[in-house]
Scaffold this motif. Structure first.
Motif, PDB file in Angstrom:
ATOM      1  N   ASN A  35      -2.157  -5.024  10.646  1.00  0.00           N
ATOM      2  CA  ASN A  35      -3.373  -4.260  10.367  1.00  0.00           C
ATOM      3  C   ASN A  35      -3.293  -2.859  10.963  1.00  0.00           C
ATOM      4  N   ILE A  36      -2.600  -2.708  12.074  1.00  0.00           N
ATOM      5  CA  ILE A  36      -2.348  -1.349  12.591  1.00  0.00           C
ATOM      6  C   ILE A  36      -1.501  -0.573  11.580  1.00  0.00           C
ATOM      7  N   LEU A  37      -0.436  -1.194  11.085  1.00  0.00           N
ATOM      8  CA  LEU A  37       0.414  -0.530  10.090  1.00  0.00           C
ATOM      9  C   LEU A  37      -0.371  -0.200   8.821  1.00  0.00           C
ATOM     10  N   SER A  38      -1.155  -1.150   8.341  1.00  0.00           N
ATOM     11  CA  SER A  38      -1.955  -0.907   7.136  1.00  0.00           C
ATOM     12  C   SER A  38      -2.937   0.230   7.346  1.00  0.00           C
ATOM     13  N   LEU A  39      -3.563   0.266   8.504  1.00  0.00           N
ATOM     14  CA  LEU A  39      -4.492   1.361   8.793  1.00  0.00           C
ATOM     15  C   LEU A  39      -3.768   2.701   8.827  1.00  0.00           C
ATOM     16  N   MET A  40      -2.514   2.694   9.274  1.00  0.00           N
ATOM     17  CA  MET A  40      -1.747   3.941   9.277  1.00  0.00           C
ATOM     18  C   MET A  40      -1.543   4.459   7.847  1.00  0.00           C
ATOM     19  N   PHE A  41      -1.512   3.569   6.871  1.00  0.00           N
ATOM     20  CA  PHE A  41      -1.394   3.973   5.469  1.00  0.00           C
ATOM     21  C   PHE A  41      -2.757   4.329   4.886  1.00  0.00           C
ATOM     22  N   TRP A  42      -3.762   3.521   5.191  1.00  0.00           N
ATOM     23  CA  TRP A  42      -5.051   3.655   4.509  1.00  0.00           C
ATOM     24  C   TRP A  42      -5.985   4.685   5.118  1.00  0.00           C
ATOM     25  N   THR A  56     -14.361   0.356   1.774  1.00  0.00           N
ATOM     26  CA  THR A  56     -14.517  -1.078   2.046  1.00  0.00           C
ATOM     27  C   THR A  56     -13.212  -1.681   2.541  1.00  0.00           C
ATOM     28  N   PHE A  57     -12.112  -1.337   1.893  1.00  0.00           N
ATOM     29  CA  PHE A  57     -10.809  -1.882   2.265  1.00  0.00           C
ATOM     30  C   PHE A  57     -10.396  -1.426   3.655  1.00  0.00           C
ATOM     31  N   THR A  58     -10.564  -0.154   3.938  1.00  0.00           N
ATOM     32  CA  THR A  58     -10.194   0.383   5.256  1.00  0.00           C
ATOM     33  C   THR A  58     -11.056  -0.230   6.351  1.00  0.00           C
ATOM     34  N   SER A  80       0.806  -1.225   0.000  1.00  0.00           N
ATOM     35  CA  SER A  80       0.000   0.000   0.000  1.00  0.00           C
ATOM     36  C   SER A  80       0.836   1.271   0.000  1.00  0.00           C
ATOM     37  N   LEU A  81       2.060   1.176   0.430  1.00  0.00           N
ATOM     38  CA  LEU A  81       2.900   2.361   0.584  1.00  0.00           C
ATOM     39  C   LEU A  81       3.093   3.146  -0.721  1.00  0.00           C
TER      40      LEU A  81
END
Length: 94
Positions: A69-76, A45-47, A22-23
């Motif tokens: 998922n914490i890291l992904s949420l920080m991006f999304w 939907t993804f977030t 995602s970055l």
């Protein structure tokens, strides 16, 4: 115990790959300030899915799921914010 370690390694590798995939999108969106190529429905939907995976990981006490998922949420979360802002801005112009 050895099997647990092997399974966790797979989780951390998978989490690293999917999270950091995602970055480039976040960087591109921030640089260009153009969100038109991203679907609002997809982003929301993804977030939401990432958030639910985080809740699931917490309930299962599964650290790879929680961490990535914490890291992904920080991006999304910023991508979601930018997309909603962009969508509202374009609707005002119309």
């Amino acid at each position: 115990m050895d099997n647990f370690i092997d399974i966790s390694i797979i989780g951390y590798i998978a989490g690293t790959l999917t999270t950091f995939a995602s970055l480039p999108q976040l960087i591109k969106s921030l640089k260009e300030k153009d969100m038109s190529n991203i679907s609002l429905t997809f982003v929301i939907t993804f977030t939401t899915g990432l958030f639910l995976w985080l809740v699931y990981g917490i309930l299962r006490n599964d650290y790879p799921i929680i961490v990535f998922n914490i890291l992904s949420l920080m991006f999304w979360i910023p991508i979601t914010y930018l997309k909603i802002k962009d969508t509202l801005k374009k609707r005002k112009r119309s």
